[in-house]
Design a protein around this motif. Sequence first.
Motif, PDB file in Angstrom:
ATOM      1  N   THR A  96      -3.347 -11.676   8.196  1.00 41.93           N
ATOM      2  CA  THR A  96      -3.563 -10.540   9.104  1.00 41.93           C
ATOM      3  C   THR A  96      -2.522  -9.470   8.772  1.00 41.93           C
ATOM      4  OG1 THR A  96      -2.137 -11.515  10.743  1.00 41.93           O
ATOM      5  CG2 THR A  96      -4.476 -11.914  11.030  1.00 41.93           C
ATOM      6  N   TRP A  97      -2.867  -8.241   9.132  1.00 36.01           N
ATOM      7  CA  TRP A  97      -1.954  -7.125   8.854  1.00 36.01           C
ATOM      8  C   TRP A  97      -1.599  -6.468  10.180  1.00 36.01           C
ATOM      9  CZ3 TRP A  97       0.730  -5.791   4.620  1.00 36.01           C
ATOM     10  CH2 TRP A  97       1.332  -4.547   4.596  1.00 36.01           C
ATOM     11  N   VAL A  98      -0.326  -6.533  10.534  1.00 33.43           N
ATOM     12  CA  VAL A  98       0.140  -5.969  11.805  1.00 33.43           C
ATOM     13  C   VAL A  98       0.023  -4.444  11.748  1.00 33.43           C
ATOM     14  CG1 VAL A  98       2.186  -5.751  13.288  1.00 33.43           C
ATOM     15  CG2 VAL A  98       1.706  -7.923  12.122  1.00 33.43           C
TER      16      VAL A  98
ATOM     17  N   SER B 146      -4.433   2.705  15.134  1.00 32.00           N
ATOM     18  CA  SER B 146      -4.083   1.281  15.244  1.00 32.00           C
ATOM     19  C   SER B 146      -5.285   0.429  14.857  1.00 32.00           C
ATOM     20  CB  SER B 146      -3.629   0.933  16.661  1.00 32.00           C
ATOM     21  OG  SER B 146      -4.734   0.809  17.507  1.00 32.00           O
ATOM     22  N   GLN B 147      -5.007  -0.792  14.401  1.00 31.45           N
ATOM     23  CA  GLN B 147      -6.070  -1.743  14.068  1.00 31.45           C
ATOM     24  C   GLN B 147      -5.844  -3.004  14.893  1.00 31.45           C
ATOM     25  OE1 GLN B 147      -7.275  -1.292   9.512  1.00 31.45           O
ATOM     26  NE2 GLN B 147      -5.197  -1.999   9.722  1.00 31.45           N
ATOM     27  N   THR B 148      -6.929  -3.517  15.465  1.00 30.86           N
ATOM     28  CA  THR B 148      -6.778  -4.744  16.252  1.00 30.86           C
ATOM     29  C   THR B 148      -7.016  -5.983  15.384  1.00 30.86           C
ATOM     30  OG1 THR B 148      -9.073  -4.454  16.889  1.00 30.86           O
ATOM     31  CG2 THR B 148      -7.425  -3.690  18.452  1.00 30.86           C
TER      32      THR B 148
ATOM     33  N   PHE C 182      -5.269   2.915   6.448  1.00 32.95           N
ATOM     34  CA  PHE C 182      -6.444   3.694   6.039  1.00 32.95           C
ATOM     35  C   PHE C 182      -7.168   3.070   4.852  1.00 32.95           C
ATOM     36  CE2 PHE C 182      -4.773   5.973   2.238  1.00 32.95           C
ATOM     37  CZ  PHE C 182      -3.408   5.738   2.372  1.00 32.95           C
ATOM     38  N   SER C 183      -8.422   3.523   4.686  1.00 35.33           N
ATOM     39  CA  SER C 183      -9.258   3.013   3.592  1.00 35.33           C
ATOM     40  C   SER C 183      -9.879   4.183   2.839  1.00 35.33           C
ATOM     41  CB  SER C 183     -10.381   2.136   4.144  1.00 35.33           C
ATOM     42  OG  SER C 183      -9.827   1.058   4.857  1.00 35.33           O
ATOM     43  N   VAL C 184      -9.972   4.007   1.523  1.00 34.05           N
ATOM     44  CA  VAL C 184     -10.506   5.057   0.648  1.00 34.05           C
ATOM     45  C   VAL C 184     -11.733   4.491  -0.059  1.00 34.05           C
ATOM     46  CG1 VAL C 184      -9.971   6.529  -1.348  1.00 34.05           C
ATOM     47  CG2 VAL C 184      -8.138   5.881   0.239  1.00 34.05           C
TER      48      VAL C 184
ATOM     49  N   ASN D 247       0.000  -5.383  -6.358  1.00 33.08           N
ATOM     50  CA  ASN D 247       0.130  -4.108  -5.641  1.00 33.08           C
ATOM     51  C   ASN D 247       0.873  -4.211  -4.320  1.00 33.08           C
ATOM     52  OD1 ASN D 247      -1.791  -5.443  -4.245  1.00 33.08           O
ATOM     53  ND2 ASN D 247      -3.500  -4.214  -4.916  1.00 33.08           N
ATOM     54  N   ASP D 248       1.868  -5.081  -4.259  1.00 28.58           N
ATOM     55  CA  ASP D 248       2.717  -5.108  -3.062  1.00 28.58           C
ATOM     56  C   ASP D 248       3.844  -4.111  -3.279  1.00 28.58           C
ATOM     57  OD1 ASP D 248       1.295  -7.103  -1.893  1.00 28.58           O
ATOM     58  OD2 ASP D 248       2.782  -8.684  -2.225  1.00 28.58           O
ATOM     59  N   ILE D 249       4.142  -3.364  -2.241  1.00 32.56           N
ATOM     60  CA  ILE D 249       5.237  -2.399  -2.340  1.00 32.56           C
ATOM     61  C   ILE D 249       6.398  -2.959  -1.520  1.00 32.56           C
ATOM     62  CG2 ILE D 249       5.950  -0.003  -1.905  1.00 32.56           C
ATOM     63  CD1 ILE D 249       3.684  -0.188  -3.941  1.00 32.56           C
TER      64      ILE D 249
ATOM     65  N   ARG E 287      11.591  -6.700   0.548  1.00 32.94           N
ATOM     66  CA  ARG E 287      10.762  -6.869   1.756  1.00 32.94           C
ATOM     67  C   ARG E 287       9.521  -5.991   1.685  1.00 32.94           C
ATOM     68  NH1 ARG E 287      14.502  -7.564   6.926  1.00 32.94           N
ATOM     69  NH2 ARG E 287      15.955  -9.064   6.066  1.00 32.94           N
ATOM     70  N   LYS E 288       8.448  -6.544   2.218  1.00 34.06           N
ATOM     71  CA  LYS E 288       7.165  -5.849   2.108  1.00 34.06           C
ATOM     72  C   LYS E 288       7.116  -4.604   2.993  1.00 34.06           C
ATOM     73  CE  LYS E 288       2.450  -6.562   1.500  1.00 34.06           C
ATOM     74  NZ  LYS E 288       1.580  -7.536   0.924  1.00 34.06           N
ATOM     75  N   THR E 289       6.777  -3.476   2.353  1.00 38.28           N
ATOM     76  CA  THR E 289       6.715  -2.197   3.065  1.00 38.28           C
ATOM     77  C   THR E 289       5.290  -1.668   3.104  1.00 38.28           C
ATOM     78  OG1 THR E 289       8.837  -1.780   2.015  1.00 38.28           O
ATOM     79  CG2 THR E 289       7.863   0.061   3.202  1.00 38.28           C
TER      80      THR E 289
ATOM     81  N   LEU F 197     -10.370   0.854  -1.144  1.00 37.66           N
ATOM     82  CA  LEU F 197      -8.929   0.605  -1.208  1.00 37.66           C
ATOM     83  C   LEU F 197      -8.417   0.665   0.220  1.00 37.66           C
ATOM     84  CD1 LEU F 197      -7.625   3.004  -4.031  1.00 37.66           C
ATOM     85  CD2 LEU F 197      -7.954   0.529  -4.175  1.00 37.66           C
ATOM     86  N   GLY F 198      -8.011  -0.463   0.755  1.00 39.03           N
ATOM     87  CA  GLY F 198      -7.454  -0.493   2.114  1.00 39.03           C
ATOM     88  C   GLY F 198      -5.943  -0.482   1.983  1.00 39.03           C
ATOM     89  N   ILE F 199      -5.323   0.551   2.529  1.00 31.53           N
ATOM     90  CA  ILE F 199      -3.877   0.730   2.321  1.00 31.53           C
ATOM     91  C   ILE F 199      -3.147   0.673   3.663  1.00 31.53           C
ATOM     92  CG2 ILE F 199      -2.106   2.337   1.462  1.00 31.53           C
ATOM     93  CD1 ILE F 199      -4.156   3.295  -0.577  1.00 31.53           C
ATOM     94  N   GLY F 200      -2.121  -0.130   3.699  1.00 30.02           N
ATOM     95  CA  GLY F 200      -1.291  -0.223   4.904  1.00 30.02           C
ATOM     96  C   GLY F 200       0.142   0.114   4.540  1.00 30.02           C
TER      97      GLY F 200
HETATM   98  C1  BTN Z   1      -1.789  -6.884   1.764  1.00 26.93           C
HETATM   99  O1  BTN Z   1      -1.947  -8.019   2.211  1.00 26.93           O
HETATM  100  O2  BTN Z   1      -0.793  -6.604   1.110  1.00 26.93           O
HETATM  101  C2  BTN Z   1      -2.839  -5.838   1.967  1.00 26.93           C
HETATM  102  C3  BTN Z   1      -2.685  -5.130   3.300  1.00 26.93           C
HETATM  103  C4  BTN Z   1      -3.733  -4.068   3.522  1.00 26.93           C
HETATM  104  C5  BTN Z   1      -3.703  -3.516   4.921  1.00 26.93           C
HETATM  105  C6  BTN Z   1      -4.624  -2.347   5.063  1.00 26.93           C
HETATM  106  S1  BTN Z   1      -4.372  -1.463   6.565  1.00 26.93           S
HETATM  107  C7  BTN Z   1      -5.793  -0.520   6.278  1.00 26.93           C
HETATM  108  C8  BTN Z   1      -6.836  -1.446   5.684  1.00 26.93           C
HETATM  109  N1  BTN Z   1      -7.577  -2.102   6.730  1.00 26.93           N
HETATM  110  C9  BTN Z   1      -7.351  -3.421   6.770  1.00 26.93           C
HETATM  111  O3  BTN Z   1      -7.850  -4.205   7.590  1.00 26.93           O
HETATM  112  N2  BTN Z   1      -6.504  -3.758   5.798  1.00 26.93           N
HETATM  113  C10 BTN Z   1      -6.101  -2.612   5.003  1.00 26.93           C
END
Ligand code: BTN
Length: 335
Positions: free
Chosen positions: A127-129, A116-118, A138-140, A180-182, A187-189, A208-211
């Motif tokens: 912000t990203w829930v 989880s991320q706070t 995760f981040s690469v 790069n929105d999926i 709707r955003k996934t 690369l931060g991927i949610g």
């Molecule tokens: C977006 O706005 O579309 C990008 C969202 C990216 C979210 C991910 S979750 C892992 C990494 N850590 C973060 O704080 N953000 C990215």
Amino acid sequence: MTIDTRILRSLRQAGAAGVAGTELSRGLGISRAAIWSHISDLRAVGYDIEASPHLGYRLVSAPDRLLADDLLSRLEGSPLIGRDIRVFRETLSTNEIMGKLARDEVAEGAVVFAESQTGGRGRLGRTWVSPAGRGLWFSVLLRPPMLPQEMTRLTVAAATSLARAINRQTGIRPEIKWPNDILIRGRKTAGILTEMQTEPDRIRHAILGIGVNVNLEPDDWPGELRRSATSLRIEAGEAIDRPALAVRILKELDGDYRKICGGGFAEIAAEWADQCSTLGQWVRVRTGGRVVRGRAESLDSDGALLVRNDHGQLDRIIGGDVTVEKSPERPGRFP
Ligand code: BTN
């Protein structure tokens, strides 16, 4: 590679046939008692491992938890992305942690996951829930041999890998919204936040931060996001195996990253374009303090979006927020 990683890899390779304790002990160079103790530890974190005097050990099921040993055990060969995996139970943001690791000169290909991320961060300061145990956050770390202006190639490749991995794991074919929105059914996934340290003629590192919204339920998002966000679980109608999806994404990313570093960006760009819902649409793009309106025509060789504006000129967009415009005078999609 840890003993747990090697045990899990052997169990997976053996499949339903199982693997004898003596064989594991010989292969790993530790006693059968030590093997038993590791198996007990794995059971304690949720692995269902059957032990029988005839068949030896057999992996029945793995828990829905992200465990570095487990993820590493599923990545065979010598991947670049995922050669070093770290998992945190809770963190502010995995991009933040990776930023520190990058400054400590950790090798490229390292991956940091958090259950989880706070303070999960999205693009454009959003912000990203990131609730516990429901998604992949995760981040690469990459050190691409590219010029700063070619960095859009990275985000295009990452979106392509992500969409392909989701498709292979769930059967759902997502759309990509530039860059790069999926999205699924609009709707955003999943999303990607790329952060970089650059010098004038090279990218020092890229994160690369991927949610990915994997098993989130509507109540996981605050009210205003419920209409614009979705999860794979909601779309597929069943829970999705997070560790399996995580490994699939890392494998696709690894292959595509190698491809773009080896001069194969055009192939990735063609796949991206095939899944991109932005091309051919009338769009409004907010980019670097200005607004560009026009028809999203194509991608150039660096992954930038080419928009034919109202004056018939091509505007080259390397980053920004795209909104599709639909009005009677401006039908959504061109033939
Ligand atoms: C977006 O706005 O579309 C990008 C969202 C990216 C979210 C991910 S979750 C892992 C990494 N850590 C973060 O704080 N953000 C990215």
